[in-house]
Design a protein around this motif. Structure first.
Motif: not given
Lengths: 227, 574, 247
Positions: A99-110
């Motif tokens: 779950q700590n990878a959330h920010r990487y999914f955030l980058y992709a989401a951008v």
């Protein structure tokens, strides 16, 4: 939530009815190899695409709460008896440490968000008989616009974004740049308080947008042209 | 000498009784001085009555009003106290409090800020300038948490939920204390070379009070019983604004910060009645005067439905009220169904603070018994006849620090004293007697009757007749208190705890009534209907209470003369 | 006036059970008033911890009708009176007697946290925009309701490995202090076990001070732990910039 998963899986595998010019389903944006030049035929491009938004949602701090409570019953609700398991490790060990990878999914989401804004913009330009594009508004244009606005709100209210944009600073007043980030952080915090609302609203809107495009694309309904 | 095996025994250099602001500040200082320190607390660490302090801590830092200085603070304090204060305490307090506030900040306290990045200060009753450093309306919590964390960091030994029932003396020197763990009811001997009293006030002798259950005058009573002098016991402050409705929260404090932030007092006719009583300072007059004004309005039939006055802050923007007075907002919303951003609060006087207490030396905080020190509300002298808002928190840190310093210095040069097992046996016997009586009174009933006597006869307005009756009633209550009966076991037994606290309250209540009867004038918080004006002669003396055998003795001592340069500071013409 | 029936736990860790008391209701009465009524009129040795009765000290925590609450802020008129009002001690802590529990674990956890450590040579200028965020955490009255309700403590009994919401709030107040110079990220990850928290927000729901524990303290701290331990890019950036701590 469960219903959405089933629908999204079905749609991802369906691999058709994703485009009804000028509309493109958010499940299939950006269009990757729609004619299966290199993707095997059984593999719908949506499967590639959906992994990212789904990952973003699955690791989202709001959905985590909802999922742990609803599916794992850990805990089912507050202050009710929960069967203790000695091996409880929460998010400290695999699998949930991911779950700590959330920010990487955030980058992709951008990145995806940019495509979807482009799609929403495109949805206001209809191909004329002469193959040129003319401005127009259909019900589909509005559906896609509302969808992208809600998705943006969901993304901008993200806890990780709130942290990266300014929350990680200890001293906002120390430099002018930090002060600017404080402003951004305040705005992100304002949106963040409504993260749950945006999470659900955007989930429904994205599902509906896809459903609408599918209906139009498959000819079941006809797009309502407003302008 | 003592039988070492019978009781759990601890030995320290400095024993601090009370874990509020003064006690913790004393502990920090004594630890820093290298002493072995123990703090005894009747409740859990961090729950002391200091957390209830709301408005702020007074210190002439001149962050907002540049003209402020210790001299003005000194003058305000002396004039607020109607000049019967110990001038030296007031001077030290005014001079040292800014440094004590900065120190809190350096230990992690987070005060509200000015736009320049300094500590923000607000206006308060009786203070010439904006002087109260604050954190919204929860300054006391910020302070106790800061001191608590600092103490934990320094490795403080805290005996939580432990009540001291007797000071142990060797000759007339205080050499320790005897107490019990509230949890198991087990007794404990606490040997120490010096003892600091920081036990707070006596509000629980009145039914309508802002004080928590702990405020039962323990320190004053213990010191008195050991032979120390008590000073200025007639001066009990009634805070003008306590809640009056619903009954369960009657007396609960409504911070003076409401008035500091612009709150207006009105009677039921809508008149801003402070215009009549103090047109210059209006709502921000001293507490004694505002309390009497509200009381008078109610008595003359212009009170609110539940016998109070209306305090209104709803003319300020709702967001501002919520930011500056968050706990008031919640307190009224949750407990009284009143939204203070929309309508007025109903308020009335509530017993709040004891200006009197253990008589101490200004510089050293030493009581009249060797080895005993006192600071904070349990000590007397700084506030004179009336305390200004915000001067209590600063009192705690200024004199708490001095007490810690002096007590550790005293301990360093003193040998350990001898423990007299006779004193312990006596205290133990008294303590256990209520269990052995087959028949006797419920401590709760006696407590309620005591409260009624104090409220009705030793309240805001006093007369000779009432006070004489009160003393007779107190005598009866004392007799009843010797016949208390407690049910159940010694394990965490509140009835038993109250039986003990009641004895302290009775001693202190008697001291209050005796001093009040003697002072035939009205001064500060002491208002005599039969002697409505200040008396020049009484303005020059303080009442001192001490124990003579089993009797309480009252005598007068002259108020300490101020040096000329200070006398000029407090002169009228400024 | 109507009566209410209170069902209060009486006993200790080994033996005990519920006992019923009838208490007359007065206007604006709170549960703590009812407990005081029982002490004064029915059973003087009923053990209850309380101090201020004003919601400021956080002593009178208990479980009223199964919900962790401050009894001094729980209005009787907000509870259904057709059945007994149950008052039980906090479940996560060992009972000493009746409603009084042994909360010493919390004080032990607190001692693990490095204190406020100012930057050397600071001029002690601080601004309100930095205060606001931290002052929210400083509102905590240490009622330990959040510790009590947290399922990691309550059901999974991880007291040795886990710090609990109260102490995440405290760490947040130190980590986000504009003048603090120490990183507590490793402490959070290893000793306070912040990874055990699965952000299910019960602590936020019970907080009487309305501190947004999960959103404003725990999640930002989790993100800081990610910065320090789980984010390779951030690690790289830190290495390049040579900065020991963000901010």
């Amino acid at each position: 939530m469960g219903g959405f998963s089933i629908y999204a899986t079905f749609r991802a595998f369906e691999g058709k009815f994703y485009e009804a010019a000028p509309y493109l389903s958010p499940f299939y944006s950006p269009l990757i190899d729609p004619h299966h030049h290199w993707l095997p035929l059984w593999f719908s491009p949506a499967m590639l695409i959906l992994a990212f938004p789904l990952g973003f949602r699955a690791t989202c701090y709001y959905y985590r709460k909802a999922l742990y409570r609803a599916f794992l019953l850990d805990p089912p609700a507050c202050a009710v008896g929960e069967s203790p398991h000695r091996n409880y490790r929460g998010e400290a060990k695999f699998p949930f440490i991911l779950q700590n990878a959330h920010r990487y999914f955030l980058y992709a989401a951008v990145v995806f968000l940019c495509f979807l804004w482009y799609d929403a913009f495109r949805a206001f330009w209809f191909p004329g008989p002469d193959k040129t594009l003319h401005f127009g508004i259909g019900l589909g244009s509005l559906v896609l616009l509302v969808n992208i606005v809600l998705l943006s709100l969901y993304l901008f209210s993200c806890h990780s974004l709130r942290h990266l944009i300014g929350g990680k600073m200890d001293c906002f007043s120390c430099t002018t740049f930090n002060l600017k980030r404080h402003g951004a952080w305040k705005k992100a915090s304002f949106l963040n308080e409504r993260h749950m609302l945006f999470a659900w609203a955007s989930l429904i809107s994205v599902g509906f947008a896809d459903f609408y495009v599918r209906m139009v694309s498959s000819g079941i309904i006809k797009d309502l042209r407003i302008l | 000498m003592t039988n070492q095996t019978k009781y759990e025994t601890h030995e320290h250099d400095v024993l601090i009784i009370g874990a509020g602001g003064a006690g913790l500040r004393a502990a920090i200082e004594a630890l820093a001085a290298g002493a072995r320190v123990a703090v005894v607390s009747k409740s859990l660490l961090g729950k002391a009555h200091t957390v209830m302090a709301e408005g702020g801590i007074a210190a002439a830092m001149a962050n907002v009003d540049k003209a402020d200085s210790w001299k003005t603070h000194f003058r305000d304090t002396m004039r607020g106290g109607k000049l019967v204060n110990n001038w030296r305490m007031a001077q030290l307090h005014a001079q040292e409090s800014p440094e004590r506030v900065r120190e809190l900040e350096q230990w992690g306290a987070l005060f509200d800020r000015t736009s320049d990045g300094d500590i923000l200060q607000r206006a308060f009753g009786g203070h010439t300038f904006k002087r109260l450093c604050h954190v919204g309306d929860r300054t006391g919590l910020e302070m106790i948490r800061t001191l608590q964390d600092r103490g934990v960091q320094l490795g403080i030994d805290v005996f939580m939920e432990c009540t001291v029932i007797r000071l142990l003396t060797d000759g007339n020197r205080v050499v320790g204390a005897f107490g019990y763990w509230r949890e198991q009811g087990r007794f404990v001997v606490l040997k120490a070379k010096a003892v600091v009293m920081a036990t707070g006030g006596i509000g629980k002798a009145w039914p309508v009070t802002s004080n928590s259950w702990e405020c039962t005058g323990d320190g004053m009573a213990l010191a008195y019983e050991a032979g120390a002098d008590l000073l200025d016991m007639e001066f009990v402050q009634f805070h003008p604004t306590g809640m009056v409705w619903p009954p369960g929260v009657q007396g609960l404090l409504v911070t003076e910060a409401v008035r500091g932030e612009g709150g207006i007092l009105r009677n039921k006719l809508g008149e801003r009645f402070m215009e009549k009583y103090d047109p210059k300072r209006m709502e921000l007059s001293t507490r004694d005067l505002v309390a009497r004004s509200i009381y008078t309005e109610v008595k003359e039939g212009r009170g609110s439905e539940h016998g109070g006055a209306f305090l209104d802050i709803s003319h300020k923007p709702p967001e501002y009220v919520k930011q500056k007075l968050p706990s008031m907002y919640h307190q009224f919303k949750e407990l009284a169904d009143v939204d203070i951003t929309k309508g007025p609060m109903e308020v009335g006087p509530t017993c709040h603070y004891m200006m009197g207490g253990i008589r101490v030396d200004a510089e050293t905080t030493a009581a009249s018994l060797p080895g005993l020190f006192a600071a904070g509300e349990s000590a007397a002298g700084l506030h004179g006849a009336n305390r200004l808002g915000g001067n209590s928190l600063s009192d705690l840190v200024v004199f708490g620090r001095r007490a810690g310093l002096e007590a550790s210095a005293f301990a360093a040069k003193s040998p350990a004293g001898g423990i007299d097992s006779g004193q312990i046996a006596e205290a133990e016997h008294d303590m256990l007697a209520p269990f052995e009586r087959g028949d006797g009174e419920n401590p709760y009933t006696v407590h309620r009757d005591l409260q009624n006597v104090m409220q009705n006869l030793v309240g805001i307005f006093r007369t000779e007749e009432d006070l004489t009756t009160a003393l007779a009633e107190l005598e009866k209550l004392k007799q009843r208190a010797t016949r208390l009966r407690v049910e159940g076991s010694r394990l965490f037994n509140p009835g038993w705890h109250l039986a003990r606290d009641l004895k302290c309250m009775l001693i202190v209540s008697e001291a209050v009534a005796r001093s009040a009867l003697a002072r035939k004038e009205s001064r500060g918080a002491h208002s005599r209907i039969d002697c409505p004006n200040p008396d020049e002669q009484w303005g020059k003396q303080n009442n001192v209470i001490s124990r003579e055998g089993d009797r309480m003795k009252l005598r007068q001592i002259p108020v300490k003369e101020m040096p000329d340069e200070l006398r000029e500071l407090v002169a009228d013409d400024k | 006036m109507a009566d209410a029936i209170l069902e209060v736990f009486r006993g200790n860790q080994e033996v005990g059970g519920a006992k019923q008391y009838t208490v007359p209701i007065t206007p604006g009465m709170v549960v703590l008033d009812a407990l005081h009524y029982i002490q004064a009129h029915l059973e003087p040795d009923l053990a209850v911890r309380w101090n201020c009765k004003a919601g400021k000290c956080g002593s009178c925590s208990a479980e009223v009708n199964g919900k962790p609450r401050l009894t001094c802020k729980t209005r009787m008129d907000a509870l259904p009176t057709d059945k007994p009002i149950t008052v039980y001690p906090m479940k996560s802590f060992p009972v000493i007697k009746d409603l009084v529990t042994d909360v010493s674990w919390n004080y032990r956890v607190n001692r693990k946290i490095p204190p406020f450590t100012p930057k050397p040579g600071t001029d002690w200028k601080m601004y309100q925009e930095d205060m606001d965020r931290v002052q929210e955490f400083r509102k905590c009255i240490e009622c330990f309701l959040c510790q009590n309700v947290c399922h990691v403590v309550r059901d999974h009994h991880k007291k040795e490995e886990f710090g609990g919401p109260r102490f995440f709030v405290r760490v947040a107040s130190l980590e986000m202090h504009p003048l603090d110079n120490v990183s507590r990220a490793k402490l959070l990850k290893d000793e306070l076990g912040i990874g055990y928290c699965n952000i299910t927000k019960c602590c936020t729901e019970v907080c009487p001070e309305e501190i947004k524990i999960t959103d404003n303290a725990i999640i930002p701290l989790k993100e800081r732990v990610v910065d320090e331990f789980y984010d390779p890019i951030m690690k790289l950036v830190r290495k390049i910039r040579g900065a020991p701590k963000a901010g």
